[in-house]
Design a protein around this motif. Sequence first.
Motif, PDB file in Angstrom:
ATOM      1  N   GLU A 149       0.815  -1.146  -0.051  1.00  0.00           N
ATOM      2  CA  GLU A 149       0.036  -0.111  -0.075  1.00  0.00           C
ATOM      3  C   GLU A 149       0.986   1.356   0.003  1.00  0.00           C
ATOM      4  O   GLU A 149       0.405   2.359  -0.537  1.00  0.00           O
ATOM      5  N   LYS A 150       1.974   1.200   0.449  1.00  0.00           N
ATOM      6  CA  LYS A 150       2.858   2.454   0.563  1.00  0.00           C
ATOM      7  C   LYS A 150       4.347   2.049   0.153  1.00  0.00           C
ATOM      8  O   LYS A 150       5.108   0.983   0.725  1.00  0.00           O
ATOM      9  N   LEU A 151       5.034   2.719  -0.683  1.00  0.00           N
ATOM     10  CA  LEU A 151       6.242   2.295  -1.318  1.00  0.00           C
ATOM     11  C   LEU A 151       7.072   3.793  -1.341  1.00  0.00           C
ATOM     12  O   LEU A 151       6.492   4.819  -1.836  1.00  0.00           O
ATOM     13  N   ASP A 152       8.194   3.677  -0.518  1.00  0.00           N
ATOM     14  CA  ASP A 152       9.032   4.995  -0.458  1.00  0.00           C
ATOM     15  C   ASP A 152      10.366   4.660  -1.025  1.00  0.00           C
ATOM     16  O   ASP A 152      11.077   3.937  -0.746  1.00  0.00           O
ATOM     17  N   LEU A 153      10.541   5.319  -2.349  1.00  0.00           N
ATOM     18  CA  LEU A 153      11.956   5.444  -2.980  1.00  0.00           C
ATOM     19  C   LEU A 153      12.666   6.504  -3.027  1.00  0.00           C
ATOM     20  O   LEU A 153      13.358   7.068  -4.135  1.00  0.00           O
ATOM     21  N   GLU A 154      12.416   7.353  -2.145  1.00  0.00           N
ATOM     22  CA  GLU A 154      13.012   8.660  -2.199  1.00  0.00           C
ATOM     23  C   GLU A 154      14.557   8.791  -2.462  1.00  0.00           C
ATOM     24  O   GLU A 154      15.399   8.041  -1.827  1.00  0.00           O
TER      25      GLU A 154
END
Length: 609
Positions: free
Chosen positions: A209-214
Amino acid sequence: MGGICSRKRDQDVLGGGSASRVSGRYGKSGSSKWLRNSFGHVAVADCQPGGNCPSLMELCIQQICKDIERYKSFSVLPRDISQQIFNELVLTHSLNDDSLVAFLDCALQDVHLGDCPGVKDSWMDVISSQGSSLLSLDLSYSEVTDAALVGLKDCSNLQEMTLNYCESITEHGLEHISGLNSLTSLSFKRSNAITAEGMQAFSNLVNLEKLDLERCSQIHGGLVHLKGLTKLESLNVRCCKCITDLDMKALTGLANLKELQISNCNITDFGVSLLRGLEKIIMLNLEGCNVTTECLDSLAALVNLAYLNLSRCGLSDEGCEKFSELKKLKVLSLAFNNITDAVLVHLKGLKNLESLNLDSCKIGNEGLANLSGLPLKSMELSDTEVGSSGLRHLSGLNQLESLNLSFTLVTDGGLRRLSGLTSLRSLNLDARQITDTGLAALTGKAFILLALMCFMIHHCSIMPLWCRFDRSDPSGPIWSSNFRCWNKLFATYFSFMLVDFKNLQSLEICGGGITDAGVKNIKELSHLTVLNLSQNSNLTDKTLELISGLEGLVSLNISNSLITNKGLQHLKPLKNLHSLTLESCKVTASEIRKLQVTALPNLVSFRPE
């Protein structure tokens, strides 16, 4: 302590001999409520004067952690107790190779080791031994490698995993997490492991539901592997310069996407147009992208859009009338753009707008008139051309809770125009024009003599008549008419002079001409939790004495002042202080540490260090 629970002599729990035995009925699935409810009293010596007594559970946890070397295993303790012991060791940076072994097979649910020193591959045997009980894992900033991820295959119920800044993990390591189908949240900030090819491992994470690739710099072309993640609601690819309009095309099938952060990417108006079909998007961050006001046509199609960041996009007034179409906006940031008052005209219809950021825009006094009817709770006007006269347009914003007027043209007199902001909780007056005189307004201390002088000067024409009233007939026409006139005018002056900011929780007045005399007014703001008086070079130890009664302070900054070690004694009553900044003062780190040990138990951050 003998009445805690029944004990069995044949069951060694903590590895400390017969004195560390507990009944077998308290298994892994047990609750710690039995321990909380079984202790009726805590020794008075453990209660700090004026503070709350720690619970018996807290005292037990602290003592166990203090003597951690005595215990070989916590695996028979109720899970929530072993979890609390583990958390305390992590919090105090006391977890190491030896103490970690005691948590083997403890069925821990949360292993959060971000920033914990010493985390390496050898720790993974204990972590993976938690098996299906493990629900969340954070290994950020650690030295773990691809090999560390192999054991996670046994943690089939893992829902949240954070591997930010893990520089030793490569794209090959991602293969080991491709089978973790229960993952709902995954974060890989600034990781060289995330490449377009490596992102194939994400295609199997169907519950994500949440993906962080900063700050992942090699993911161009990799977003195509997210097509099947139909449950994805939040995607962060901020500061990924490699992301272009073509990558946006890969997102068109993510119908449940609600939050998209693509700031500081190479996205143009065309890339934004590819998002038109994502009608569930609520939050969109386009800060620093190469977009113009033409993208507003596409944004208007996002019918649920409530949070929009267009800061640093080089926007101008041209095309700004399209802002009026974004009817559901609650938060809008237009900071650091070349826009003027002309834009504000088109914000009048945004009746849901609660937060507006105009930092460093060419906004002046008259433009603020367009905001008078909005339900604003937060406004950023820092480094604009707004002056004291413009604040009259803000006086009716009675829901405003946060206001930043730093580096504006607002002077002491302008503060009186904020008298209607009764909901204000945060105020930034980081301006050299604010002096001790202005601070008097913060506590409702009116300048009575000044008001009287102003009245006399501006309305002297009626004074002779008032002076000639007939004392024998105080109800006569001369007395009646002129007294009512005098009373009305006098009240008008005081409505501007009386400003009550006693409910302020955060106050910043940096770089001004504030002295100890002005701080006398601040000491009455009893609800303050954040106080920043840095860059006021005339403040002395007297200031610390004056604010010593602000016991709710959590953060205090009085850098670049005349504060000395001698003045630190006045901070002892501030038991809630977490952060203290006294840089470029005559203060040493060793004296602050002494204060921390003896009087400020909650102080976790201080400068100089």
